[in-house]
Design a protein around this motif. Sequence first.
Motif, PDB file in Angstrom:
ATOM      1  N   THR A  89     109.188  76.605 -10.147  1.00 21.21           N
ATOM      2  CA  THR A  89     108.424  77.740 -10.655  1.00 21.21           C
ATOM      3  C   THR A  89     109.291  78.699 -11.460  1.00 21.21           C
ATOM      4  N   ARG A  90     110.598  78.729 -11.200  1.00 14.48           N
ATOM      5  CA  ARG A  90     111.490  79.483 -12.087  1.00 14.48           C
ATOM      6  C   ARG A  90     111.527  78.821 -13.462  1.00 14.48           C
ATOM      7  N   TRP A 129     107.536  81.643  -8.224  1.00 16.80           N
ATOM      8  CA  TRP A 129     107.638  82.680  -9.237  1.00 16.80           C
ATOM      9  C   TRP A 129     106.365  82.791 -10.054  1.00 16.80           C
ATOM     10  N   VAL A 130     105.529  81.747 -10.040  1.00 18.57           N
ATOM     11  CA  VAL A 130     104.258  81.765 -10.758  1.00 18.57           C
ATOM     12  C   VAL A 130     103.159  81.378  -9.780  1.00 18.57           C
ATOM     13  N   ASP A 131     101.908  81.500 -10.199  1.00 15.73           N
ATOM     14  CA  ASP A 131     100.792  81.123  -9.340  1.00 15.73           C
ATOM     15  C   ASP A 131     100.704  79.604  -9.242  1.00 15.73           C
ATOM     16  N   PRO A 403     120.856  70.882 -20.812  1.00 15.52           N
ATOM     17  CA  PRO A 403     120.264  70.652 -19.492  1.00 15.52           C
ATOM     18  C   PRO A 403     120.816  71.577 -18.414  1.00 15.52           C
ATOM     19  N   ALA A 404     122.083  71.947 -18.504  1.00 10.11           N
ATOM     20  CA  ALA A 404     122.691  72.809 -17.483  1.00 10.11           C
ATOM     21  C   ALA A 404     122.102  74.208 -17.486  1.00 10.11           C
ATOM     22  N   ALA A 405     121.461  74.609 -18.586  1.00  5.72           N
ATOM     23  CA  ALA A 405     120.880  75.951 -18.677  1.00  5.72           C
ATOM     24  C   ALA A 405     119.432  75.993 -18.210  1.00  5.72           C
ATOM     25  N   LEU A 406     118.871  74.853 -17.861  1.00  5.65           N
ATOM     26  CA  LEU A 406     117.477  74.805 -17.433  1.00  5.65           C
ATOM     27  C   LEU A 406     117.375  75.123 -15.942  1.00  5.65           C
ATOM     28  N   HIS A 407     116.209  75.575 -15.522  1.00 11.87           N
ATOM     29  CA  HIS A 407     116.038  76.038 -14.154  1.00 11.87           C
ATOM     30  C   HIS A 407     115.564  74.960 -13.191  1.00 11.87           C
ATOM     31  N   HIS A 408     115.039  73.816 -13.688  1.00 13.68           N
ATOM     32  CA  HIS A 408     114.619  72.812 -12.716  1.00 13.68           C
ATOM     33  C   HIS A 408     115.852  72.243 -12.007  1.00 13.68           C
ATOM     34  N   ARG A 409     115.639  71.635 -10.852  1.00 18.99           N
ATOM     35  CA  ARG A 409     116.739  71.419  -9.904  1.00 18.99           C
ATOM     36  C   ARG A 409     117.845  70.509 -10.420  1.00 18.99           C
ATOM     37  N   ASN A 410     117.491  69.433 -11.097  1.00 19.59           N
ATOM     38  CA  ASN A 410     118.488  68.465 -11.540  1.00 19.59           C
ATOM     39  C   ASN A 410     118.614  68.482 -13.056  1.00 19.59           C
ATOM     40  N   ALA A 444     117.311  81.541 -19.572  1.00 17.56           N
ATOM     41  CA  ALA A 444     116.503  82.659 -19.108  1.00 17.56           C
ATOM     42  C   ALA A 444     117.093  83.241 -17.842  1.00 17.56           C
ATOM     43  N   THR A 445     116.860  84.534 -17.660  1.00 13.22           N
ATOM     44  CA  THR A 445     117.368  85.202 -16.472  1.00 13.22           C
ATOM     45  C   THR A 445     116.218  85.852 -15.725  1.00 13.22           C
ATOM     46  N   MET A 446     116.291  85.880 -14.415  1.00 10.88           N
ATOM     47  CA  MET A 446     115.280  86.527 -13.608  1.00 10.88           C
ATOM     48  C   MET A 446     115.748  87.878 -13.085  1.00 10.88           C
ATOM     49  N   ASP A 447     116.972  88.292 -13.415  1.00 11.80           N
ATOM     50  CA  ASP A 447     117.508  89.456 -12.722  1.00 11.80           C
ATOM     51  C   ASP A 447     118.189  90.467 -13.627  1.00 11.80           C
TER      52      ASP A 447
END
Length: 470
Positions: A89-90, A129-131, A403-410, A444-447
Amino acid sequence: MSEADAVPARPIEVLLRSRRVVTPTGTRPAAVAIAGERIEAVLPHDAPPPEGARLVDYGDAALLPGLVDTHVHINDPGRAAWEGFASATRAAAAGGVTTLLDMPLNSVPPTVSPEALAVKQAAARGRTWVDVGFWGGAVPGNAGRLRPLHQAGVFGFKSFLSPSGVEEFPALDPEGLAGALTEVAAFDGLLIVHAEDPERLTEAPEGSRRYADFLATRPAEAEHAAIERLITLAARIGARVHVLHLSAASALPLIAEAKAAGIAVTAETCPHFLTLTAEEVPDGATEFKCCPPIREAANQDALWAALADGTLDCVVSDHSPCTADLKVPDFGAAWGGISSLQLGLPAIWTAAEARGHQLDDVARWMSTAPARLAGLRHKGAIEPGRDADIAVLDPEAGFTVDPAALHHRNPVTAYAGRTLKGVVRATWLRGRPILETSGTSGAATMDGPGPGGARPAPEPTGRLIERTVT
């Protein structure tokens, strides 16, 4: 009274201003007035902020309705090493997706009973983080659990007509498909179907690194035959059906004819089918492997034409990740699935603009139509009464996918190294900013500080949602 002239009835807290606001009546300069969690009005661009309201001016960045992705495999619980609710969701928020529906398989247990749904909801609660909503599953032996799952709030039921790849979610044979359709039609539910005919599928040669070898094992005829059977049964039974991740253009006339005949069928395709081609897949590059497969460039052209004429209804990710070790350079042995949840909007915008499409089209395919498919009446458009879910897109900015900058796990994706156009600058969920991007890198940043000096929510604020009872 037009929506542009609508007079706010509730106190406005935030006014989002842009010279490009994508609304159901077109893209234009406007100001989106937000009261609480909803859009209260769409005002003229130069409308002054009401007393006490905060103004956030995004200039030339486009405001789109938050994307609705109805095809996401989160895999949690049970295979959370592949993906999890927090990471998925991030990634969604970073890609302008504000609502997603989780598929019922690859998690353990799969969502094939009310009890399993409760396990899935418990794993997700407080971590999104999303619905997030959920599909149920239709598998052999669970017909009696479909109505209770429907009553528990799932948005419909997924089934496979060929092996799913995981033993805990077996496919329906023709008799099982007819039974599931009959049961779901009895309460006006929706069956969503992975449509490939197993009789037309073969095994990839052992140890093969050639994409052409894999592609030959999943011919277009497999999709065509399965979709034809599905439409025939749906017409006879009077059921609502949706074709998942259509990749074979040869099946498009079947869907067009069924729609013209009044049969309740819809269909989706995915960013990878619209932006990647079989001709460009390198040897051993199993990050491109998915089922059904990425096909040739001529096939891709036909998919774009079907989106333009309405034969295909929507574009969703089919985000189906795994751990990096399962993407071995062997097209027979590697896991089939493409990780793209964060990249769908820029990937589609890059290709759509090159083909002469507008942001209005992208919003229709990736937000309005998926929301309609799922019955999400408060999602999918920038207009009064809808949730204030907004994706802020800089359509001219570009970035190279790391790919290292993406938020999905792998960190595995078929888009690695590609230059895409369109950076999501911010994402708003129900009237609150949940993300901003940094620079033009696409990361992207969440904080950090949010738009207009506000800060995104320090904790996940997404909700678990259920099918709307009409």
